[in-house]
Design an enzyme around this catalytic site. Structure first.
Site, PDB file in Angstrom:
ATOM      1  N   GLU A 109      -6.357  -1.083  -6.715  1.00 11.79           N
ATOM      2  CA  GLU A 109      -5.462  -0.235  -7.495  1.00 11.79           C
ATOM      3  C   GLU A 109      -4.468  -1.153  -8.200  1.00 11.79           C
ATOM      4  O   GLU A 109      -3.741  -1.898  -7.535  1.00 11.79           O
ATOM      5  CB  GLU A 109      -4.722   0.747  -6.577  1.00 11.79           C
ATOM      6  CG  GLU A 109      -5.629   1.824  -5.980  1.00 11.79           C
ATOM      7  CD  GLU A 109      -4.881   2.805  -5.074  1.00 11.79           C
ATOM      8  OE1 GLU A 109      -5.110   4.016  -5.195  1.00 11.79           O
ATOM      9  OE2 GLU A 109      -4.085   2.357  -4.220  1.00 11.79           O
ATOM     10  N   SER A 130       0.831  -1.198   0.000  1.00 11.40           N
ATOM     11  CA  SER A 130       0.000   0.000   0.000  1.00 11.40           C
ATOM     12  C   SER A 130       0.870   1.253   0.000  1.00 11.40           C
ATOM     13  O   SER A 130       0.397   2.338  -0.303  1.00 11.40           O
ATOM     14  CB  SER A 130      -0.912   0.015   1.226  1.00 11.40           C
ATOM     15  OG  SER A 130      -0.137   0.009   2.402  1.00 11.40           O
ATOM     16  N   HIS A 189      -3.224  -3.477  -5.308  1.00  9.43           N
ATOM     17  CA  HIS A 189      -3.491  -2.969  -3.964  1.00  9.43           C
ATOM     18  C   HIS A 189      -4.956  -3.193  -3.587  1.00  9.43           C
ATOM     19  O   HIS A 189      -5.840  -2.472  -4.023  1.00  9.43           O
ATOM     20  CB  HIS A 189      -3.117  -1.482  -3.876  1.00  9.43           C
ATOM     21  CG  HIS A 189      -3.328  -0.895  -2.516  1.00  9.43           C
ATOM     22  ND1 HIS A 189      -3.595   0.436  -2.319  1.00  9.43           N
ATOM     23  CD2 HIS A 189      -3.312  -1.458  -1.291  1.00  9.43           C
ATOM     24  CE1 HIS A 189      -3.735   0.654  -1.016  1.00  9.43           C
ATOM     25  NE2 HIS A 189      -3.577  -0.478  -0.376  1.00  9.43           N
ATOM     26  N   ASN A 213      -4.395   6.673  -1.062  1.00 10.02           N
ATOM     27  CA  ASN A 213      -3.648   7.193   0.078  1.00 10.02           C
ATOM     28  C   ASN A 213      -3.172   8.620  -0.154  1.00 10.02           C
ATOM     29  O   ASN A 213      -3.078   9.409   0.769  1.00 10.02           O
ATOM     30  CB  ASN A 213      -2.454   6.289   0.412  1.00 10.02           C
ATOM     31  CG  ASN A 213      -2.867   5.175   1.370  1.00 10.02           C
ATOM     32  OD1 ASN A 213      -3.818   5.322   2.135  1.00 10.02           O
ATOM     33  ND2 ASN A 213      -2.175   4.061   1.312  1.00 10.02           N
TER      34      ASN A 213
END
Lengths: 286, 263
Positions: A151, A118, A139, A189
């Site tokens: 992802e 991540s 991800h 993120n």
């Protein structure tokens, strides 16, 4: 299409991914170095399936059939028949790089090697592999069973064929892929950073209180949780380390700069819900 | 409807009152519709009058560039044009009865700075006004150092009469939600610039992976790129930090239009 998928690491993410893949009728080989963790991982999947059966979302036969599709593996050499191997071990670059070297030796030349990182660079994890074009990032979000997004991260040397096959696989297991370039924080993120960062700044500048900021973001913004509630849930330490890692990976870009409030709370052991002390106090009885 | 709550008995006198609304579209229309639906007599003017002026669902809306006598509350809803905002506030200050408060959007200019433009400083209170925000049952309100508690109380009762609660925050550019939200949008446009993913995929990722109610780019379109950009430029000027540097692509978009709709 991948017919046989290996998953390395039977922790929360690894077992969750195994569950999702097995449910879409693909054979899974679940590996962990630690025998106990492996057994616990399998048990977690079984317990989750049992709950699904109780809720009428899965039949007993489907449970048995799906569990049979997941095989425990204690040696990497047992993963050689896999077309895709997804790594979900600890977020440590050295460990992951080393593992990928081993995966290369224990897989066919055409096997796609995926990392569930991540926060680390996919290109860097791939760097120890001689054919880097077959290394990719996938991800998954926690919990992998319910979160729809994956992802799909293209490393510097990942081939387009590998990206396409990964996207096809993600769709096949009922998830929604987004194509992402290998950059710090990827999309989620990164774009989520200001939600926490600006909330901390507003708090630090006394523009509003923790409760007010949470209420405003929820009621006016329509967010399901306020930034402080969410940091308490994620863990203030986890949130702080993600922010710090992004700040470093972007060579001090001020948009990702962590806030001293976070650091002080981590230092004093106020990590959120898990320690019962964070931005809020979580007492069973007051 | 919500008007029948107990608290509204104290706002009965307000409920028949005249409100003067001036500023930018679509906030002017949003507030006008809301106030008119709650029984206010609404007089409305635009910085740039739309042509044709849209039809309002409620009766009691009168476009009027002059401020009639006996207005109880004035609203100034501009975020992108400081000069015009100044003129509007001066006009409100001159024409409204001395007891009438002025609620002015303080998202891009602090209420305190705005109050320095007018004579009767005590009557100006900042509000968090951005397009679509008025749909929600909570409003950010920023009193200034000059605002007496009585004025804040009138503002609170006004919002109660509109079926809303208020949250009192410090008077700072960007307030709470506009600052957080516009910085999320800014970050998403930097990500587009860096080619991290397509605008469509960024929206999908934030909704599915972070549980955001809207993707940042579709959210920017809902609010209006110009408004979002004005908030970010104001934050950058006010805080003077690189952290608030506005994405050059977003600035371009704000001037040229919204190309990613076609993507």
């Amino acid at each position: 299409m991948f017919k046989h998928v290996g998953i390395v690491g039977a922790g929360t993410m690894g077992s969750g991914i195994a569950q999702v893949v097995a449910l879409s009728k693909i054979d899974v080989a679940l590996y962990d170095v630690n025998d106990t963790l492996l057994r616990q991982g399998i048990e977690r999947i079984r317990a989750d399936f049992r709950k699904a059966v109780e809720r009428g979302k899965l039949t007993q036969e489907q449970l048995t059939e799906t569990m049979e599709r997941i095989r425990s593996r204690t040696s990497l050499s047992e993963l050689t028949s896999c077309d895709l191997i997804i790594e979900a071990v600890i977020e440590d670059l050295r460990v992951k790089k080393d593992l990928f070297k081993h995966l290369e030796q224990n897989s066919k030349a055409t096997t796609v090697l995926a990392t569930n990182t991540s926060s680390l660079s996919v290109s860097s994890i791939a760097s120890g592999v001689s054919k880097q074009e077959r290394v990719i990032g996938m991800h998954f979000f926690n919990p992998a069973q319910t979160m729809k997004l994956i992802e799909v991260i293209r490393g510097e040397q990942t081939s387009e064929a590998v990206v396409s096959s990964a996207i096809e696989f993600v769709k096949h297991i009922g998830k929604i892929p987004v194509r992402v370039k290998d950059t710090p924080g990827f999309v989620v993120n990164r774009v989520a950073r200001p939600f926490y960062g600006e909330a901390l700044r507003l708090l630090g500048e006394n523009v509003a209180s923790v409760e007010q900021i949470d209420r405003i973001t929820k009621v006016i913004g329509g967010f399901a949780m306020g930034p402080f509630e969410l940091m308490d849930l994620i863990g203030i330490d986890v949130n702080f380390s993600v922010t710090q890692s992004m700040y470093e990976q972007y060579f001090g870009e001020p948009r990702y700069r962590p806030h001293p409030i976070q650091k002080r709370m981590v230092e004093s052991g106020m990590l959120g819900k898990k320690t019962k002390r964070g931005f809020y106090v979580y007492d069973d009885k007051i | 409807m919500a008007q029948k709550t107990k608290e509204n008995s104290s706002t009965a006198e307000l409920a028949k009152a005249k409100v003067y609304i001036i500023g930018e579209t679509p906030m002017v229309e949003e507030y006008t519709e809301l106030c008119a639906s709650r029984g206010y007599d609404v007089f409305v003017a635009w910085n740039d009058p739309p042509n044709p002026v849209r039809k309002f669902n409620s009766s009691g809306v009168k476009p009027s560039t002059t401020i009639p006598s006996g207005v109880s509350i004035g609203l100034e809803l501009s975020n992108t044009n400081t000069e015009q905002k100044k003129k509007n506030l001066e006009k409100l200050d001159k024409s409204l009865p001395p007891t009438a408060p002025i609620l002015s959007s303080s998202v891009t200019i602090s209420a305190t700075e705005q109050s320095s433009w007018i004579v009767q400083k005590h009557r100006l209170v900042g509000i968090g006004a951005l397009p679509t925000f008025v749909e929600k049952r909570l409003v950010e309100v920023a009193p200034t150092v000059f605002s007496p508690t009585e004025t804040v109380e009138v503002v609170r009762r006004f919002y109660v009469s509109l079926g809303k609660e208020i949250e009192l925050v410090q008077d700072r550019v960007g307030m709470v939600l506009p600052r957080i939200l516009c910085q999320i949008i800014n970050e998403s446009i930097f990500a587009v610039t860096d080619d991290v993913a397509t605008p469509k995929d960024i929206d999908a990722a934030m909704k599915l992976g972070a549980n955001h109610p809207f993707g940042p780019i579709e959210w920017a379109e809902k609010i209006g790129i110009k408004q979002v950009c004005a908030v970010l430029v104001a934050l950058h000027n006010d805080l003077n930090e690189d952290r608030y540097r506005v994405s050059p692509l977003l600035k371009q978009m704000s001037i040229a239009g919204e190309w990613w709709k076609s993507q």
